[in-house]
Motif scaffolding. Structure first.
Motif, PDB file in Angstrom:
ATOM      1  N   CYS A  80       0.851  -1.193   0.000  1.00 15.77           N
ATOM      2  CA  CYS A  80       0.000   0.000   0.000  1.00 15.77           C
ATOM      3  C   CYS A  80       0.883   1.238   0.000  1.00 15.77           C
ATOM      4  O   CYS A  80       1.816   1.351   0.810  1.00 15.77           O
ATOM      5  N   PHE A  81       0.588   2.182  -0.896  1.00 14.35           N
ATOM      6  CA  PHE A  81       1.315   3.446  -0.927  1.00 14.35           C
ATOM      7  C   PHE A  81       0.781   4.369   0.166  1.00 14.35           C
ATOM      8  O   PHE A  81      -0.427   4.436   0.415  1.00 14.35           O
ATOM      9  N   LEU A  82       1.712   5.100   0.778  1.00 12.40           N
ATOM     10  CA  LEU A  82       1.362   6.008   1.871  1.00 12.40           C
ATOM     11  C   LEU A  82       1.786   7.425   1.520  1.00 12.40           C
ATOM     12  O   LEU A  82       2.905   7.641   1.057  1.00 12.40           O
ATOM     13  N   VAL A  83       0.903   8.390   1.756  1.00 11.48           N
ATOM     14  CA  VAL A  83       1.239   9.800   1.562  1.00 11.48           C
ATOM     15  C   VAL A  83       1.299  10.544   2.891  1.00 11.48           C
ATOM     16  O   VAL A  83       1.478  11.757   2.920  1.00 11.48           O
ATOM     17  N   GLY A  84       1.186   9.797   3.988  1.00 12.24           N
ATOM     18  CA  GLY A  84       1.317  10.379   5.318  1.00 12.24           C
ATOM     19  C   GLY A  84       2.564   9.891   6.018  1.00 12.24           C
ATOM     20  O   GLY A  84       2.646   9.902   7.247  1.00 12.24           O
ATOM     21  N   GLY A  85       3.544   9.459   5.225  1.00 13.54           N
ATOM     22  CA  GLY A  85       4.789   8.971   5.785  1.00 13.54           C
ATOM     23  C   GLY A  85       4.627   7.626   6.477  1.00 13.54           C
ATOM     24  O   GLY A  85       3.529   7.057   6.546  1.00 13.54           O
ATOM     25  N   THR A  86       5.718   7.121   7.006  1.00 14.88           N
ATOM     26  CA  THR A  86       5.680   5.860   7.750  1.00 14.88           C
ATOM     27  C   THR A  86       4.861   6.002   9.022  1.00 14.88           C
ATOM     28  O   THR A  86       4.302   5.023   9.524  1.00 14.88           O
ATOM     29  N   THR A  87       4.754   7.212   9.536  1.00 14.86           N
ATOM     30  CA  THR A  87       3.899   7.466  10.704  1.00 14.86           C
ATOM     31  C   THR A  87       2.497   6.912  10.473  1.00 14.86           C
ATOM     32  O   THR A  87       1.938   6.215  11.321  1.00 14.86           O
ATOM     33  N   CYS A  88       1.937   7.230   9.329  1.00 15.22           N
ATOM     34  CA  CYS A  88       0.592   6.761   8.982  1.00 15.22           C
ATOM     35  C   CYS A  88       0.539   5.239   8.946  1.00 15.22           C
ATOM     36  O   CYS A  88      -0.397   4.617   9.450  1.00 15.22           O
ATOM     37  N   GLY A  89       1.565   4.610   8.357  1.00 11.01           N
ATOM     38  CA  GLY A  89       1.585   3.158   8.252  1.00 11.01           C
ATOM     39  C   GLY A  89       1.734   2.468   9.590  1.00 11.01           C
ATOM     40  O   GLY A  89       1.118   1.424   9.826  1.00 11.01           O
ATOM     41  N   VAL A  90       2.564   3.017  10.465  1.00 11.61           N
ATOM     42  CA  VAL A  90       2.748   2.438  11.796  1.00 11.61           C
ATOM     43  C   VAL A  90       1.426   2.465  12.572  1.00 11.61           C
ATOM     44  O   VAL A  90       1.030   1.478  13.205  1.00 11.61           O
ATOM     45  N   ILE A  91       0.752   3.606  12.532  1.00 10.42           N
ATOM     46  CA  ILE A  91      -0.533   3.723  13.239  1.00 10.42           C
ATOM     47  C   ILE A  91      -1.536   2.729  12.683  1.00 10.42           C
ATOM     48  O   ILE A  91      -2.246   2.034  13.439  1.00 10.42           O
ATOM     49  N   ALA A  92      -1.617   2.618  11.357  1.00  6.33           N
ATOM     50  CA  ALA A  92      -2.560   1.685  10.735  1.00  6.33           C
ATOM     51  C   ALA A  92      -2.238   0.243  11.093  1.00  6.33           C
ATOM     52  O   ALA A  92      -3.151  -0.569  11.334  1.00  6.33           O
ATOM     53  N   ALA A  93      -0.958  -0.103  11.140  1.00  7.92           N
ATOM     54  CA  ALA A  93      -0.556  -1.465  11.473  1.00  7.92           C
ATOM     55  C   ALA A  93      -0.972  -1.837  12.889  1.00  7.92           C
ATOM     56  O   ALA A  93      -1.459  -2.947  13.144  1.00  7.92           O
ATOM     57  N   ILE A  94      -0.782  -0.903  13.819  1.00  5.36           N
ATOM     58  CA  ILE A  94      -1.162  -1.171  15.211  1.00  5.36           C
ATOM     59  C   ILE A  94      -2.680  -1.218  15.366  1.00  5.36           C
ATOM     60  O   ILE A  94      -3.233  -2.127  16.003  1.00  5.36           O
ATOM     61  N   MET A  95      -3.375  -0.260  14.760  1.00  5.76           N
ATOM     62  CA  MET A  95      -4.843  -0.246  14.839  1.00  5.76           C
ATOM     63  C   MET A  95      -5.457  -1.460  14.149  1.00  5.76           C
ATOM     64  O   MET A  95      -6.516  -1.945  14.563  1.00  5.76           O
ATOM     65  N   GLY A  96      -4.802  -1.961  13.111  1.00  4.53           N
ATOM     66  CA  GLY A  96      -5.348  -3.074  12.355  1.00  4.53           C
ATOM     67  C   GLY A  96      -5.101  -4.429  12.976  1.00  4.53           C
ATOM     68  O   GLY A  96      -5.691  -5.431  12.545  1.00  4.53           O
ATOM     69  N   THR A  97      -4.223  -4.494  13.984  1.00  2.01           N
ATOM     70  CA  THR A  97      -3.936  -5.770  14.639  1.00  2.01           C
ATOM     71  C   THR A  97      -4.365  -5.807  16.099  1.00  2.01           C
ATOM     72  O   THR A  97      -4.498  -6.894  16.670  1.00  2.01           O
ATOM     73  N   CYS A  98      -4.593  -4.661  16.698  1.00  2.00           N
ATOM     74  CA  CYS A  98      -4.921  -4.595  18.125  1.00  2.00           C
ATOM     75  C   CYS A  98      -6.160  -3.734  18.347  1.00  2.00           C
ATOM     76  O   CYS A  98      -6.279  -2.650  17.767  1.00  2.00           O
ATOM     77  N   GLY A  99      -7.040  -4.210  19.196  1.00  2.00           N
ATOM     78  CA  GLY A  99      -8.224  -3.447  19.572  1.00  2.00           C
ATOM     79  C   GLY A  99      -8.133  -2.972  21.006  1.00  2.00           C
ATOM     80  O   GLY A  99      -7.131  -3.213  21.697  1.00  2.00           O
ATOM     81  N   PRO A 100      -9.168  -2.295  21.503  1.00  2.00           N
ATOM     82  CA  PRO A 100      -9.174  -1.817  22.882  1.00  2.00           C
ATOM     83  C   PRO A 100      -8.955  -2.965  23.871  1.00  2.00           C
ATOM     84  O   PRO A 100      -9.624  -3.995  23.805  1.00  2.00           O
TER      85      PRO A 100
END
Length: 527
Positions: free
Chosen positions: A121-141
């Protein structure tokens, strides 16, 4: 008009040097071009580059975004500096980044093939955006995620957004250089077992490899430990997008079994600043939550210049991977050899590091404590002398990044700067010793009272910096670079953490995140 250029070396025959990240042979191509001669890449336009070219060639009458209307009325102060082309090619939507079906989809497919991912997936919000998405996509509350305490600030932002509970592990530490090194597989396995004793299973393990200094962790062994328990491994490989594309470079995290890898393509490869990639691999990851999180986090009006630069970078690297880095590796090795000969100067390399350590050869960390200087002081002096800009100053040294764009003139100025630094500080030269300024590993004595999300939304009050000890931090305070938080919302403010923040300010580091930039006051949680 956008063009893609490649350099091909004259050689007698094709030579197989190893494997690319995608598992295919790494080969230098036979070509009649002169060594380092630039020639236009003609065989096939990268899909996004071609789409931009075709769009402009249509010469449409546009009644859409952006407001400058493809340069018809661009601000003159900027066009005088950079010309009209960036505005001409700053077009509206020619594909949907959130649900690509055209050139973005094909460009991402080609990138996945090159890097060895199942999907990219291409990111235009830097790796910051990808790191946040990776954590949100694997972990819930309420889920637990294992991650190093010296992780990038973006990982903490991910915890705030998803409500996951951090279980911190601590990387090894080199006291001579005062830098965190790698995360050991033993530390990861210990954290997993501790959770198992509590009847819990980590939602993911997150590590950073390589570090800002180019120090790599043993991703292969960590991946095996995680996968033996069905836990996905996320690797923040922001500084390692170039790994695997030359026999002298470390192996990429994807090639070592990581499930999600986020890379800053712009850092060492050839794309524009702010453009990155997120790679998925294996069958442990459910792609849908990751894609959904990216749709939530990314702009619905992405810059197609950024996206096209990712596409063009992929095409450039794919044409002849080893040669792209031949010159930069050669210059970096030459610089290390010449720098080691300067009195009072040392170089961070493998002999200084213990146990499993791999170093990115394109990161050159120069020690200056033998001159009686800190890295911050030396940075100011070499800038005044030769206008040299490093990637990261530190307490005992300065780190320099060599890239495919590094040129010999800049290397000569670097050597000249340190020669002059050594000559001008002979009287100061002395052995500074190896005592760590903070006594033990920094951040080892953390005490978490609230998880980052609860602390973020808790009621706050402002207190003087002398009155914050023992209170729960209400803000994230982080020297940048390297972007590693010293105080995180929810942690008890210790004397050591406070000392680190004050010392960073004294050293001239940029301290971000503090609501009071003077650091005379700090926000604490009023709970």
């Amino acid at each position: 008009m956008l063009q893609l250029f490649i350099s091909l070396a004259t050689i007698e025959e094709n030579v197989i040097l190893g494997e690319l990240p995608n598992g295919k042979p790494m080969t230098i191509l036979k070509d009649d071009a002169n060594t380092h001669q630039d020639v236009a890449y003609q065989p096939k336009h990268p899909p996004l580059v071609k789409a931009l070219k075709d769009e402009i060639c249509q010469k449409p009458a546009t009644f859409q975004f952006p407001g400058h209307n493809r340069g018809h009325l661009a601000p003159s102060s900027l066009t005088k500096l950079i010309g009209m082309d960036p505005f001409i090619y700053d077009v509206g939507e020619i594909d949907d980044l959130a649900s690509p079906q055209g050139p973005i989809l094909e460009a991402q497919r080609q990138a996945a093939e090159l890097f060895g991912a199942s999907e990219t997936c291409f990111l235009v919000g830097g790796t910051t955006c990808g790191v946040i998405a990776a954590i949100m996509g694997t972990c819930g509350p309420g889920d637990t995620i294992i991650l190093p305490r010296n992780c990038h600030i973006s990982a903490i932002s991910g915890l705030v957004l998803c409500g996951a509970i951090p279980k911190y592990i601590f990387p090894d530490y080199d006291f001579d250089w005062e830098v965190a090194t790698s995360v050991s597989p033993t530390e990861v396995e210990k954290a997993i077992k501790e959770l198992e004793l509590e009847g819990k299973k980590a939602g993911a393990v997150f590590i950073t490899s390589p570090t800002y200094h180019g120090i790599c962790s043993n991703v292969k062994d960590i991946s095996s430990i995680c996968h033996s328990r069905g836990i996905p491994l996320i690797v923040d490989e922001a500084h390692g997008a170039h790994f695997g594309f030359h026999p002298n470079l470390p192996i990429s995290a994807l090639h070592q079994g990581a499930d999600i890898v986020i890379q800053s393509t712009h850092k060492v490869l050839l794309s524009l600043t702010q453009s990155s990639m997120l790679h998925l691999s294996g069958d442990l990851i459910d792609r849908e939550p990751i894609i959904t999180c990216l749709r939530t986090l990314q702009s619905t009006s992405p810059s197609f210049l950024l996206l096209a630069s990712l596409d063009a970078s992929t095409a450039h690297i794919k044409q002849n991977p080893p040669q792209v880095f031949d010159n930069s590796i050669r210059l970096a090795n030459e610089a290390k050899t010449r720098l080691k000969q300067i009195p009072g100067i040392s170089i961070l390399d493998s002999p200084f590091l213990q146990e499993f350590r791999l170093l990115d050869p394109l990161r050159v960390t120069v020690g200056v404590s033998g001159l009686g200087l800190t890295g911050y002081e030396a940075t100011e002096l070499i800038y005044k002398d030769e206008r040299i800009l490093p990637v990261l100053p530190g307490s005992r040294g300065i780190t320099f990044l060599f890239t495919p764009g590094t040129c010999r003139d800049h290397v000569n100025r670097l050597i000249s700067g340190f020669n002059n630094l050594s000559k001008n500080n002979q009287r100061k030269r002395k052995n500074q010793g190896t005592t760590n300024r903070f006594g033990v590993k920094p951040l080892m004595d953390i005490n978490v009272k609230l998880n980052p999300r609860d602390a973020h939304f808790a009621k706050k009050k402002r207190v003087g910096i002398r009155d914050c000890l023992g209170k729960i931090s209400g803000e994230l305070i982080c020297p940048y670079p390297p972007g590693i938080p010293v105080m995180i919302p929810g942690e008890v403010i210790s004397e050591k953490a406070l000392k680190m923040v004050i010392q960073a300010q004294i050293d001239g580091e940029k301290v971000s995140g503090a609501s009071d930039p003077t650091l005379l006051t700090i926000l604490i949680c009023d709970v």
